[in-house]
Enzyme design. Sequence first.
Site, PDB file in Angstrom:
ATOM      1  N   HIS A  47       0.833  -1.209   0.000  1.00 59.48           N
ATOM      2  CA  HIS A  47       0.000   0.000   0.000  1.00 59.48           C
ATOM      3  C   HIS A  47       0.871   1.264   0.000  1.00 59.48           C
ATOM      4  O   HIS A  47       0.682   2.166  -0.814  1.00 59.48           O
ATOM      5  CB  HIS A  47      -0.919  -0.020   1.236  1.00 59.48           C
ATOM      6  CG  HIS A  47      -1.733   1.219   1.401  1.00 59.48           C
ATOM      7  ND1 HIS A  47      -3.082   1.252   1.166  1.00 59.48           N
ATOM      8  CD2 HIS A  47      -1.378   2.483   1.777  1.00 59.48           C
ATOM      9  CE1 HIS A  47      -3.521   2.498   1.376  1.00 59.48           C
ATOM     10  NE2 HIS A  47      -2.514   3.260   1.752  1.00 59.48           N
ATOM     11  N   GLU A  48       1.844   1.290   0.918  1.00 61.04           N
ATOM     12  CA  GLU A  48       2.682   2.491   1.048  1.00 61.04           C
ATOM     13  C   GLU A  48       3.542   2.701  -0.201  1.00 61.04           C
ATOM     14  O   GLU A  48       3.717   3.829  -0.669  1.00 61.04           O
ATOM     15  CB  GLU A  48       3.577   2.393   2.284  1.00 61.04           C
ATOM     16  CG  GLU A  48       2.829   2.256   3.607  1.00 61.04           C
ATOM     17  CD  GLU A  48       1.823   3.370   3.861  1.00 61.04           C
ATOM     18  OE1 GLU A  48       2.009   4.481   3.361  1.00 61.04           O
ATOM     19  OE2 GLU A  48       0.825   3.106   4.543  1.00 61.04           O
TER      20      GLU A  48
HETATM   21 ZN   LIG Z   1      -2.305   5.274   2.070  1.00 63.10          ZN
END
Ligand SMILES: [Zn+2]
Length: 158
Positions: A135-136
């Site tokens: 996600h990051e």
């Molecule tokens: Zn995020």
Amino acid sequence: MEKEILKLGNPKLYEMSSPVEKTELSQLAPLIQDLHDTLIAFRNQYHAGRAIAAPQIGIQKRILYMYINQPTVFINPVLSFIGDEEMEVMDDCMSFPNLLVKVRRHKKIRILYRDMEWNEQEMLLEGDLSELLQHEYDHLDGILATMRAIDKYSFYMK
Ligand SMILES: [Zn+2]
């Protein structure tokens, strides 16, 4: 210092971030402090948030900051998938704190990065942390979880 977190729809979140140069290393400390303060302030308000990407506070640099028991700074991370196993997860984001998006992520990943001393580091992750770092990492390429929704029914308000 706590910074404003850019919210879903802000065009800056869709930009590609640029790599950190070794010569910039000595000036990174204030940015890392801002990421830390912003993450902790979010956590105090929402009781969630384990990591933050620099572009979320408007800095288009390839830096991730994770704080789980201890801080980890990922500079210029390179992510690769291990195997083909995938999982469906409900993803949230500090840029849209009240929304959940169902996405598909790889189960296992390898992440190569530089630390604050410019040493090369490697982490092998699976499950929860694998999902988090995928996600990051997407933030650095201007990709939000909303863009990875499995289908148009994959959005849920908290
Ligand atoms: Zn995020």
